[in-house]
Design a protein around this motif. Structure first.
Motif, PDB file in Angstrom:
ATOM      1  N   GLU A  42       0.823  -1.211   0.000  1.00 28.57           N
ATOM      2  CA  GLU A  42       0.000   0.000   0.000  1.00 28.57           C
ATOM      3  C   GLU A  42       0.864   1.271   0.000  1.00 28.57           C
ATOM      4  O   GLU A  42       0.501   2.276  -0.625  1.00 28.57           O
ATOM      5  CB  GLU A  42      -0.936  -0.003   1.207  1.00 28.57           C
ATOM      6  N   GLN A  43       1.976   1.237   0.692  1.00 33.19           N
ATOM      7  CA  GLN A  43       2.851   2.400   0.741  1.00 33.19           C
ATOM      8  C   GLN A  43       3.400   2.720  -0.653  1.00 33.19           C
ATOM      9  O   GLN A  43       3.431   3.885  -1.074  1.00 33.19           O
ATOM     10  CB  GLN A  43       3.998   2.161   1.719  1.00 33.19           C
ATOM     11  N   PHE A  44       3.812   1.681  -1.370  1.00 31.13           N
ATOM     12  CA  PHE A  44       4.336   1.900  -2.716  1.00 31.13           C
ATOM     13  C   PHE A  44       3.227   2.371  -3.656  1.00 31.13           C
ATOM     14  O   PHE A  44       3.455   3.230  -4.515  1.00 31.13           O
ATOM     15  CB  PHE A  44       4.969   0.615  -3.251  1.00 31.13           C
ATOM     16  N   GLU A  45       2.037   1.808  -3.532  1.00 35.23           N
ATOM     17  CA  GLU A  45       0.923   2.228  -4.371  1.00 35.23           C
ATOM     18  C   GLU A  45       0.600   3.701  -4.162  1.00 35.23           C
ATOM     19  O   GLU A  45       0.263   4.418  -5.111  1.00 35.23           O
ATOM     20  CB  GLU A  45      -0.299   1.362  -4.090  1.00 35.23           C
ATOM     21  N   GLN A  46       0.720   4.187  -2.921  1.00 36.51           N
ATOM     22  CA  GLN A  46       0.517   5.600  -2.657  1.00 36.51           C
ATOM     23  C   GLN A  46       1.605   6.444  -3.328  1.00 36.51           C
ATOM     24  O   GLN A  46       1.329   7.530  -3.876  1.00 36.51           O
ATOM     25  CB  GLN A  46       0.517   5.854  -1.135  1.00 36.51           C
ATOM     26  N   CYS A  47       2.832   5.933  -3.315  1.00 33.98           N
ATOM     27  CA  CYS A  47       3.920   6.639  -3.989  1.00 33.98           C
ATOM     28  C   CYS A  47       3.662   6.728  -5.489  1.00 33.98           C
ATOM     29  O   CYS A  47       3.948   7.758  -6.121  1.00 33.98           O
ATOM     30  CB  CYS A  47       5.254   5.926  -3.733  1.00 33.98           C
ATOM     31  N   VAL A  48       3.115   5.673  -6.067  1.00 35.64           N
ATOM     32  CA  VAL A  48       2.808   5.674  -7.497  1.00 35.64           C
ATOM     33  C   VAL A  48       1.698   6.677  -7.805  1.00 35.64           C
ATOM     34  O   VAL A  48       1.750   7.404  -8.816  1.00 35.64           O
ATOM     35  CB  VAL A  48       2.420   4.266  -7.966  1.00 35.64           C
ATOM     36  N   GLN A  49       0.683   6.754  -6.946  1.00 37.69           N
ATOM     37  CA  GLN A  49      -0.379   7.746  -7.142  1.00 37.69           C
ATOM     38  C   GLN A  49       0.182   9.161  -7.097  1.00 37.69           C
ATOM     39  O   GLN A  49      -0.183  10.027  -7.907  1.00 37.69           O
ATOM     40  CB  GLN A  49      -1.453   7.557  -6.073  1.00 37.69           C
ATOM     41  N   ASN A  50       1.074   9.419  -6.129  1.00 33.75           N
ATOM     42  CA  ASN A  50       1.707  10.736  -6.047  1.00 33.75           C
ATOM     43  C   ASN A  50       2.536  11.036  -7.295  1.00 33.75           C
ATOM     44  O   ASN A  50       2.556  12.161  -7.793  1.00 33.75           O
ATOM     45  CB  ASN A  50       2.591  10.822  -4.801  1.00 33.75           C
ATOM     46  N   PHE A  51       3.226  10.011  -7.790  1.00 28.87           N
ATOM     47  CA  PHE A  51       4.043  10.173  -8.991  1.00 28.87           C
ATOM     48  C   PHE A  51       3.173  10.566 -10.184  1.00 28.87           C
ATOM     49  O   PHE A  51       3.507  11.490 -10.938  1.00 28.87           O
ATOM     50  CB  PHE A  51       4.793   8.869  -9.284  1.00 28.87           C
ATOM     51  N   ASN A  52       2.063   9.870 -10.374  1.00 29.58           N
ATOM     52  CA  ASN A  52       1.166  10.176 -11.497  1.00 29.58           C
ATOM     53  C   ASN A  52       0.583  11.582 -11.372  1.00 29.58           C
ATOM     54  O   ASN A  52       0.459  12.310 -12.370  1.00 29.58           O
ATOM     55  CB  ASN A  52       0.046   9.147 -11.565  1.00 29.58           C
ATOM     56  N   LYS A  53       0.229  11.984 -10.149  1.00 31.65           N
ATOM     57  CA  LYS A  53      -0.288  13.325  -9.939  1.00 31.65           C
ATOM     58  C   LYS A  53       0.772  14.374 -10.241  1.00 31.65           C
ATOM     59  O   LYS A  53       0.500  15.397 -10.895  1.00 31.65           O
ATOM     60  CB  LYS A  53      -0.766  13.474  -8.489  1.00 31.65           C
ATOM     61  N   GLN A  54       1.996  14.109  -9.784  1.00 32.37           N
ATOM     62  CA  GLN A  54       3.096  15.041 -10.018  1.00 32.37           C
ATOM     63  C   GLN A  54       3.392  15.168 -11.511  1.00 32.37           C
ATOM     64  O   GLN A  54       3.664  16.270 -12.014  1.00 32.37           O
ATOM     65  CB  GLN A  54       4.331  14.555  -9.266  1.00 32.37           C
ATOM     66  N   LEU A  55       3.342  14.065 -12.234  1.00 31.73           N
ATOM     67  CA  LEU A  55       3.570  14.086 -13.672  1.00 31.73           C
ATOM     68  C   LEU A  55       2.482  14.879 -14.391  1.00 31.73           C
ATOM     69  O   LEU A  55       2.761  15.671 -15.303  1.00 31.73           O
ATOM     70  CB  LEU A  55       3.626  12.655 -14.206  1.00 31.73           C
ATOM     71  N   THR A  56       1.237  14.696 -13.970  1.00 28.73           N
ATOM     72  CA  THR A  56       0.122  15.430 -14.589  1.00 28.73           C
ATOM     73  C   THR A  56       0.261  16.928 -14.354  1.00 28.73           C
ATOM     74  O   THR A  56       0.085  17.750 -15.273  1.00 28.73           O
ATOM     75  CB  THR A  56      -1.216  14.928 -14.019  1.00 28.73           C
ATOM     76  N   GLU A  57       0.570  17.313 -13.112  1.00 28.40           N
ATOM     77  CA  GLU A  57       0.720  18.732 -12.796  1.00 28.40           C
ATOM     78  C   GLU A  57       1.896  19.352 -13.557  1.00 28.40           C
ATOM     79  O   GLU A  57       1.798  20.468 -14.073  1.00 28.40           O
ATOM     80  CB  GLU A  57       0.926  18.912 -11.289  1.00 28.40           C
TER      81      GLU A  57
END
Length: 470
Positions: A42-57
Motif C-alpha cells: 500500500e505504501q508503494f501504491e501511494q507513492c505511485v499515485q503521487n508520482f502520477n499526480k506530479q507528472l500530470t501537474e
C-alpha cells in the motif's frame, strides 16, 4: 556456423520472452479469479499515485508556460509593429524624432531579452524537471512485471511443496503394477529415482523463486527511496519556477515603464510645439447601452433602402431660404412676440421681452446679434412633443413609422428582430449620445399595440433595412 548460432540464440530469447508473457498473463488471471494471492504494498501504491499526480501537474505547467511564452512573443510582435507605425508617422522636422526611434529600438531589445530569459530560466528548467519522469515511469512498469514473476515463482514453489507430501506417501508403498511386479532391488531404485526427480523440480523452483525475489526487491528498494524524494522535490521546483517568472516580469515592467515615460516626455514636447492643433476627444456612449458600429449592416440585396437625413440633438433646420444671422422662427409654445433686432440697435427702455434681452446681450458683444428663442428638442429630424407624442395609441416621443424591407437577425440583446413587412414605431434615444450612425430606436407596432410596454420591447435596428411610411 556463427550465423546459425546467433539465430538460435535469438529464437531462444524470443521463445523465453513469449513464455514469460504467457506465465504472467496466466498469473494475473488466477489473481483476478481469487485462485492465487497477490503481493500488495500500500505504501508503494501511494507513492505511485503521487508520482502520477506530479507528472500530470508538471505536464500542465509545461503546457501553460509554453502558451505564456507564445503570448509574450505575440505581444512583442504587436509592440514592434506599433512602434514602426509611430516611426512612420513621426515626421522628420518634428522634435524628438531621434529619441522616439531610440526608444523603439530599446523597446524591441527589452522584449527579446524578456522572452529569452523566460526560456532559459523557466522553460528549460521545466523541461529538465519533466525529463526524469519517463525513465521512472518505465521502471515502475517493469517493477510491476517483476512482481508478477515473483508471485508466479512463489506459487509454483508452494505447489511443489504441497505435492512433496503426496510423493513421500507414494514412495513409502508402491502403487503401480510395475512397481508391484518389480523385484525388491528394483523397487528401491524406482523409489530413489522418484525422490531425486522431486527434489530436482523443487530445487529448480526454489532457485527461480530466489532469483525472481532478488530482481523484484532490488527494483522495489530503489523506487521506494526515489519516489518519495521526487515527490518532495516538487515544492522547491514550483517555488523556484514561479519566483523566476515573477522576478523577470517585474524587472521587465520596470524597464518598460521607464521607456514609456521617456516616450511620453517626447510626445509632450511635440504637443507643446504644436499645441494649437490639439485633437479633441469626443464623448463616448455610456456603458448602459453598448454602441453599434459606425456603419449599419447592409441589406441582403446590397441596395440600401431610402435613408432620411438623421439629425441627432442638433438645432432645427432653418426654414427654406433662411440665411445665417436672420431671425429664427418662433416656437409655437412661446407666448411672447420676439422683437427683431438689427445689428448694433439699442433696445427700448422698460421691461424687456426674452428676445430683446438676448438681443441686447448680443449687441454688447463683438459677434453679430442673433435672436435667441426656445425651441422644442429635435431628435432624428423630428420635433419632440409633436402631434404623435400626445396620442395615447402611440408610444411617448413617437416620431415616424418605418417598414422593414428585409429580414434582420438581431446580434445583440438590445436589437430588434425584424421580418420583411414589420412596421416599427420610431422613438428617440433616451441618451442621444448613444445613437450611432445608421441605427434607429423603435418598437414594433404589433408589440406596442399588444403590450404597451417600451422598456421590454423597444430596441435598435439598422435604418437601411427599412423604409419610411406615412
Amino acid at each position: 556456423m556463427a550465423e546459425m548460432g546467433s539465430k538460435g540464440v535469438t529464437a531462444g530469447k524470443i521463445a523465453s520472452n513469449v513464455q514469460k508473457k504467457l506465465t504472467r498473463a496466466q498469473e494475473k488471471v488466477l489473481q483476478k479469479l481469487g485462485k492465487a494471492d497477490e503481493t500488495k504494498d500500500e505504501q508503494f501504491e501511494q507513492c505511485v499515485q503521487n508520482f502520477n499526480k506530479q507528472l500530470t501537474e508538471g505536464t500542465r505547467l509545461q503546457k501553460d508556460l509554453r502558451t505564456y511564452l507564445a503570448s509574450v512573443k505575440a505581444m512583442h510582435e504587436a509592440s514592434k509593429k506599433l512602434n514602426e507605425c509611430l516611426q512612420e508617422v513621426y515626421e522628420p522636422d518634428w522634435p524628438g524624432r531621434d529619441e522616439a526611434n531610440k526608444i523603439a529600438e530599446n523597446n524591441d531589445l527589452l522584449w527579446m531579452d524578456y522572452h529569452q530569459k523566460l526560456v532559459d530560466q523557466a522553460l528549460l528548467t521545466m523541461d529538465t524537471y519533466l525529463g526524469q519522469f519517463p525513465d521512472i515511469k518505465s521502471r515502475i512498469a517493469k517493477r510491476g512485471r517483476k512482481l508478477v514473476d515473483y508471485d508466479s515463482a512463489r506459487h509454483h514453489y508452494e505447489s511443489l511443496q504441497t505435492a512433496k507430501k503426496k510423493d513421500e506417501a507414494k514412495i513409502a508403498k508402491p502403487v503401480s503394477l510395475l512397481e508391484k511386479a518389480a523385484p525388491q532391488w528394483c523397487q528401491g531404485k524406482l523409489q530413489a529415482h522418484l525422490v531425486a526427480q522431486t527434489n530436482l523440480l523443487r530445487n529448480q523452483a526454489e532457485e527461480e523463486l530466489i532469483k525472481a525475489q532478488k530482481v523484484f526487491e532490488e527494483m522495489n528498494v530503489d523506487l521506494q527511496e526515489e519516489l518519495p524524494s521526487l515527490w518532495n522535490s516538487r515544492v522547491g521546483f514550483y517555488v523556484n519556477t514561479f519566483q523566476s517568472i515573477a522576478g523577470l516580469e517585474e524587472n521587465f515592467h520596470k524597464e518598460m515603464s521607464k521607456l514609456n515615460q521617456n516616450l511620453n516626455d517626447v510626445l509632450v514636447s511635440l504637443e507643446k510645439q504644436h499645441g494649437s492643433n490639439t485633437f479633441t476627444v469626443k464623448a463616448q456612449p455610456s456603458e448602459n447601452a453598448p454602441a453599434k458600429g459606425n456603419k449599419s449592416p447592409s441589406p441582403p440585396d446590397g441596395s440600401p433602402a431610402a435613408t432620411p437625413e438623421i439629425r441627432v440633438n442638433h438645432e432645427p433646420e432653418p426654414a427654406g431660404g433662411a440665411t445665417p444671422g436672420a431671425a429664427l422662427p418662433k416656437s409655437p409654445s412661446q407666448p411672447a412676440e420676439a422683437s427683431e433686432v438689427a445689428g448694433g440697435a439699442q433696445p427700448a427702455a422698460g421691461a424687456q421681452e426674452p428676445g430683446e434681452t438676448a438681443a441686447s446681450e448680443a449687441a454688447s458683444s463683438s459677434l453679430p446679434a442673433v435672436v435667441v428663442e426656445t425651441f422644442p428638442a429635435t431628435v432624428n429630424g423630428t420635433v419632440e412633443g409633436g402631434s404623435g407624442a400626445g396620442r395615447l395609441d402611440l408610444p411617448p416621443g413617437f416620431m415616424f413609422k418605418v417598414q422593414a424591407q428585409h429580414d434582420y437577425t438581431a446580434t445583440d440583446t438590445d436589437e430588434l428582430q425584424l421580418k420583411a413587412g414589420d412596421v416599427v414605431l420610431v422613438i428617440p434615444f433616451q441618451n442621444p449620445e448613444e445613437q450611432d450612425e445608421g441605427w434607429l430606436m423603435g418598437v414594433k407596432e404589433s408589440d406596442w399595440n399588444q403590450h404597451k410596454e417600451l422598456e421590454k420591447y423597444r430596441g435598435v435596428f439598422p435604418e437601411n433595412f427599412t423604409e419610411r411610411v406615412p
